[in-house]
Design a protein around this motif. Structure first.
Motif, PDB file in Angstrom:
ATOM      1  N   PRO A  24       0.800  -1.225   0.000  1.00 60.92           N
ATOM      2  CA  PRO A  24       0.000   0.000   0.000  1.00 60.92           C
ATOM      3  C   PRO A  24       0.833   1.275   0.000  1.00 60.92           C
ATOM      4  N   SER A  25       2.047   1.237   0.561  1.00 63.96           N
ATOM      5  CA  SER A  25       2.861   2.449   0.651  1.00 63.96           C
ATOM      6  C   SER A  25       4.217   2.297  -0.018  1.00 63.96           C
ATOM      7  N   SER A  26       4.367   1.301  -0.885  1.00 62.06           N
ATOM      8  CA  SER A  26       5.657   1.084  -1.534  1.00 62.06           C
ATOM      9  C   SER A  26       5.462   0.504  -2.929  1.00 62.06           C
ATOM     10  N   LEU A  27       6.409   0.791  -3.806  1.00 55.90           N
ATOM     11  CA  LEU A  27       6.360   0.294  -5.182  1.00 55.90           C
ATOM     12  C   LEU A  27       7.602  -0.531  -5.458  1.00 55.90           C
ATOM     13  N   VAL A  53       8.383   5.358  -3.989  1.00 56.08           N
ATOM     14  CA  VAL A  53       9.750   4.865  -4.177  1.00 56.08           C
ATOM     15  C   VAL A  53      10.696   5.852  -3.505  1.00 56.08           C
ATOM     16  N   TYR A  54      11.764   5.328  -2.946  1.00 55.11           N
ATOM     17  CA  TYR A  54      12.761   6.163  -2.299  1.00 55.11           C
ATOM     18  C   TYR A  54      13.899   6.408  -3.284  1.00 55.11           C
ATOM     19  N   ILE A  55      14.113   7.652  -3.617  1.00 55.41           N
ATOM     20  CA  ILE A  55      15.096   8.022  -4.634  1.00 55.41           C
ATOM     21  C   ILE A  55      16.431   8.306  -3.963  1.00 55.41           C
ATOM     22  N   VAL A  56      17.421   7.509  -4.310  1.00 57.58           N
ATOM     23  CA  VAL A  56      18.780   7.727  -3.809  1.00 57.58           C
ATOM     24  C   VAL A  56      19.720   7.755  -5.001  1.00 57.58           C
TER      25      VAL A  56
END
Length: 211
Positions: free
Chosen positions: A160-163, A195-198
Protein backbone atom coordinates in the motif's frame (compact mmCIF):
# COMPACT_ATOMS: atom_id res chain seq x y z
CA UNK A 1 -58.91 -25.12 6.18
CA UNK A 2 -55.47 -25.13 4.59
CA UNK A 3 -52.52 -25.76 6.83
CA UNK A 4 -49.38 -23.63 6.65
CA UNK A 5 -46.50 -25.51 5.10
CA UNK A 6 -43.22 -25.60 6.97
CA UNK A 7 -39.86 -26.10 5.30
CA UNK A 8 -37.48 -28.74 6.62
CA UNK A 9 -34.62 -30.80 5.14
CA UNK A 10 -36.95 -33.70 4.40
CA UNK A 11 -39.69 -31.56 2.86
CA UNK A 12 -38.34 -28.18 1.67
CA UNK A 13 -40.66 -25.30 0.82
CA UNK A 14 -40.32 -25.13 -2.98
CA UNK A 15 -41.49 -21.51 -3.23
CA UNK A 16 -39.03 -20.40 -0.55
CA UNK A 17 -36.21 -22.35 -2.19
CA UNK A 18 -36.98 -20.80 -5.59
CA UNK A 19 -36.90 -17.31 -4.04
CA UNK A 20 -33.55 -18.06 -2.41
CA UNK A 21 -32.10 -19.29 -5.71
CA UNK A 22 -33.22 -16.11 -7.50
CA UNK A 23 -31.61 -13.94 -4.82
CA UNK A 24 -28.36 -15.91 -4.99
CA UNK A 25 -28.28 -15.56 -8.80
CA UNK A 26 -28.78 -11.80 -8.52
CA UNK A 27 -26.00 -11.50 -5.94
CA UNK A 28 -23.66 -13.62 -8.08
CA UNK A 29 -24.48 -11.52 -11.16
CA UNK A 30 -23.66 -8.31 -9.26
CA UNK A 31 -20.33 -9.73 -8.07
CA UNK A 32 -19.38 -10.96 -11.55
CA UNK A 33 -20.29 -7.58 -13.05
CA UNK A 34 -18.06 -5.87 -10.50
CA UNK A 35 -15.15 -8.18 -11.30
CA UNK A 36 -15.52 -7.50 -15.03
CA UNK A 37 -15.64 -3.72 -14.52
CA UNK A 38 -12.55 -3.74 -12.32
CA UNK A 39 -10.51 -6.24 -14.37
CA UNK A 40 -10.62 -8.91 -11.65
CA UNK A 41 -12.32 -11.65 -13.66
CA UNK A 42 -10.08 -14.72 -13.94
CA UNK A 43 -10.04 -17.69 -16.31
CA UNK A 44 -10.72 -19.99 -13.34
CA UNK A 45 -13.95 -18.16 -12.48
CA UNK A 46 -14.99 -18.22 -16.16
CA UNK A 47 -14.40 -21.99 -16.25
CA UNK A 48 -16.34 -22.57 -13.02
CA UNK A 49 -19.29 -20.55 -14.36
CA UNK A 50 -19.27 -22.51 -17.60
CA UNK A 51 -19.29 -25.80 -15.71
CA UNK A 52 -22.08 -24.53 -13.46
CA UNK A 53 -24.48 -23.58 -16.25
CA UNK A 54 -23.59 -26.44 -18.61
CA UNK A 55 -26.35 -28.82 -17.34
CA UNK A 56 -29.00 -26.19 -18.10
CA UNK A 57 -27.88 -25.18 -21.56
CA UNK A 58 -28.27 -28.57 -23.27
CA UNK A 59 -31.72 -30.11 -23.88
CA UNK A 60 -33.26 -28.01 -21.13
CA UNK A 61 -36.21 -25.58 -21.24
CA UNK A 62 -34.42 -23.35 -18.74
CA UNK A 63 -32.94 -20.35 -20.51
CA UNK A 64 -29.74 -19.05 -18.99
CA UNK A 65 -27.96 -16.08 -20.51
CA UNK A 66 -24.24 -16.37 -20.10
CA UNK A 67 -22.44 -13.16 -19.09
CA UNK A 68 -20.41 -11.52 -21.88
CA UNK A 69 -16.81 -12.55 -22.37
CA UNK A 70 -14.24 -10.52 -20.44
CA UNK A 71 -12.74 -7.51 -22.14
CA UNK A 72 -9.54 -8.40 -24.02
CA UNK A 73 -6.30 -7.40 -22.34
CA UNK A 74 -4.73 -4.29 -23.82
CA UNK A 75 -2.17 -3.37 -21.15
CA UNK A 76 -0.86 -0.29 -22.91
CA UNK A 77 0.87 2.67 -21.31
CA UNK A 78 0.03 6.15 -22.57
CA UNK A 79 2.92 8.16 -23.94
CA UNK A 80 1.18 11.42 -23.03
CA UNK A 81 -0.81 11.02 -19.84
CA UNK A 82 -4.50 11.90 -20.13
CA UNK A 83 -6.56 14.00 -17.72
CA UNK A 84 -10.10 12.88 -16.86
CA UNK A 85 -12.72 14.08 -14.39
CA UNK A 86 -14.83 11.65 -12.38
CA UNK A 87 -18.61 11.94 -12.67
CA UNK A 88 -19.36 9.15 -10.16
CA UNK A 89 -17.70 7.71 -7.09
CA UNK A 90 -15.66 4.51 -7.00
CA UNK A 91 -14.42 2.54 -4.01
CA UNK A 92 -12.43 -0.49 -5.12
CA UNK A 93 -11.85 -3.76 -3.26
CA UNK A 94 -8.30 -2.98 -2.07
CA UNK A 95 -5.35 -0.57 -2.15
CA UNK A 96 -4.59 -1.45 -5.76
CA UNK A 97 -7.70 0.52 -6.78
CA UNK A 98 -7.90 4.31 -6.61
CA UNK A 99 -10.57 5.96 -4.45
CA UNK A 100 -12.71 8.42 -6.42
CA UNK A 101 -15.44 10.94 -5.66
CA UNK A 102 -17.43 12.91 -8.29
CA UNK A 103 -15.42 15.88 -9.53
CA UNK A 104 -11.98 14.38 -8.83
CA UNK A 105 -9.28 14.96 -11.44
CA UNK A 106 -7.51 11.74 -12.46
CA UNK A 107 -4.26 11.54 -14.44
CA UNK A 108 -4.46 8.36 -16.55
CA UNK A 109 -1.18 6.57 -17.24
CA UNK A 110 -2.31 3.26 -18.76
CA UNK A 111 -5.25 1.14 -19.89
CA UNK A 112 -5.51 -2.43 -18.61
CA UNK A 113 -8.42 -3.33 -20.89
CA UNK A 114 -11.49 -1.71 -22.43
CA UNK A 115 -13.11 -1.07 -19.05
CA UNK A 116 -10.21 -0.48 -16.63
CA UNK A 117 -7.50 2.17 -16.48
CA UNK A 118 -4.66 3.02 -14.11
CA UNK A 119 -4.51 6.56 -12.82
CA UNK A 120 -3.49 9.02 -10.12
CA UNK A 121 -6.09 10.98 -8.15
CA UNK A 122 -4.78 14.53 -7.74
CA UNK A 123 -7.04 15.15 -4.72
CA UNK A 124 -6.00 12.12 -2.66
CA UNK A 125 -2.45 11.89 -4.11
CA UNK A 126 -2.99 8.14 -4.48
CA UNK A 127 -3.29 5.96 -7.57
CA UNK A 128 -4.49 2.61 -8.82
CA UNK A 129 -7.03 0.92 -11.07
CA UNK A 130 -10.48 2.36 -11.75
CA UNK A 131 -13.40 1.81 -14.19
CA UNK A 132 -13.14 4.04 -17.26
CA UNK A 133 -16.92 4.55 -17.20
CA UNK A 134 -16.69 6.58 -13.98
CA UNK A 135 -14.98 9.52 -15.72
CA UNK A 136 -14.83 11.69 -18.82
CA UNK A 137 -11.82 13.13 -20.60
CA UNK A 138 -11.03 16.78 -19.92
CA UNK A 139 -10.55 18.97 -22.97
CA UNK A 140 -8.26 20.52 -23.96
CA UNK A 141 -5.58 18.18 -22.66
CA UNK A 142 -2.73 20.00 -20.90
CA UNK A 143 0.73 18.86 -21.92
CA UNK A 144 3.07 17.98 -19.08
CA UNK A 145 6.65 16.93 -19.75
CA UNK A 146 6.92 13.39 -18.32
CA UNK A 147 9.33 12.95 -15.45
CA UNK A 148 10.86 9.49 -15.90
CA UNK A 149 13.28 7.63 -13.65
CA UNK A 150 15.31 4.59 -14.69
CA UNK A 151 15.93 2.08 -11.91
CA UNK A 152 19.55 0.96 -11.99
CA UNK A 153 18.98 -1.78 -9.42
CA UNK A 154 16.04 -3.81 -8.12
CA UNK A 155 14.29 -2.74 -4.94
CA UNK A 156 11.13 -1.77 -3.15
CA UNK A 157 8.33 -3.96 -1.83
CA UNK A 158 4.88 -4.16 -3.44
CA UNK A 159 2.39 -2.82 -0.92
CA UNK A 160 0.00 0.00 0.00
CA UNK A 161 2.86 2.45 0.65
CA UNK A 162 5.66 1.08 -1.53
CA UNK A 163 6.36 0.29 -5.18
CA UNK A 164 8.56 -2.60 -6.24
CA UNK A 165 10.78 -2.34 -9.30
CA UNK A 166 13.42 -4.29 -11.20
CA UNK A 167 16.66 -3.07 -12.69
CA UNK A 168 16.07 -1.21 -15.95
CA UNK A 169 12.37 -0.47 -15.44
CA UNK A 170 10.90 2.99 -15.98
CA UNK A 171 9.13 4.80 -13.14
CA UNK A 172 6.98 7.79 -14.10
CA UNK A 173 6.79 10.31 -11.27
CA UNK A 174 3.25 11.36 -10.30
CA UNK A 175 4.33 13.68 -7.51
CA UNK A 176 7.30 14.32 -5.24
CA UNK A 177 6.57 13.55 -1.61
CA UNK A 178 9.82 14.71 -0.08
CA UNK A 179 13.30 15.41 -1.33
CA UNK A 180 14.21 11.72 -1.57
CA UNK A 181 10.79 10.17 -2.02
CA UNK A 182 8.30 10.12 -4.90
CA UNK A 183 4.93 8.56 -5.72
CA UNK A 184 5.23 6.89 -9.11
CA UNK A 185 3.87 4.55 -11.77
CA UNK A 186 5.87 1.49 -12.88
CA UNK A 187 5.40 1.28 -16.63
CA UNK A 188 6.36 -2.41 -16.71
CA UNK A 189 4.12 -3.74 -13.94
CA UNK A 190 1.32 -1.12 -14.14
CA UNK A 191 1.59 -0.66 -10.36
CA UNK A 192 1.68 2.56 -8.36
CA UNK A 193 3.29 3.47 -5.04
CA UNK A 194 6.10 5.26 -3.27
CA UNK A 195 9.75 4.87 -4.18
CA UNK A 196 12.76 6.16 -2.30
CA UNK A 197 15.10 8.02 -4.63
CA UNK A 198 18.78 7.73 -3.81
CA UNK A 199 21.85 8.48 -5.90
CA UNK A 200 22.62 4.79 -6.44
CA UNK A 201 19.03 3.66 -7.11
CA UNK A 202 17.69 5.74 -10.01
CA UNK A 203 18.82 7.86 -12.91
CA UNK A 204 16.57 10.64 -14.16
CA UNK A 205 15.85 10.83 -17.90
CA UNK A 206 16.92 14.16 -19.32
CA UNK A 207 14.82 15.58 -22.15
CA UNK A 208 16.96 17.66 -24.50
CA UNK A 209 15.49 20.42 -26.66
CA UNK A 210 15.55 19.63 -30.36
CA UNK A 211 17.89 21.82 -32.40
Amino acid sequence: MATESKSNPASPDVALLALDVKMQIRILHAKVTFLRETGGMTEEIERMMTECIAPYTKDSPLLITRPPAPAPSLRSSILKAETVQADSEYIGPDWKHVLIKPGDIIIVYAYINKVTAVGFNTRTNLGGKFPIATSKKVEPQPYVEPEILISIKSGGVEGPSSLSYERGQYIRVCRWVEGCEAYGFNQSTFSMGRVYIVDTGFTKVEWHTET
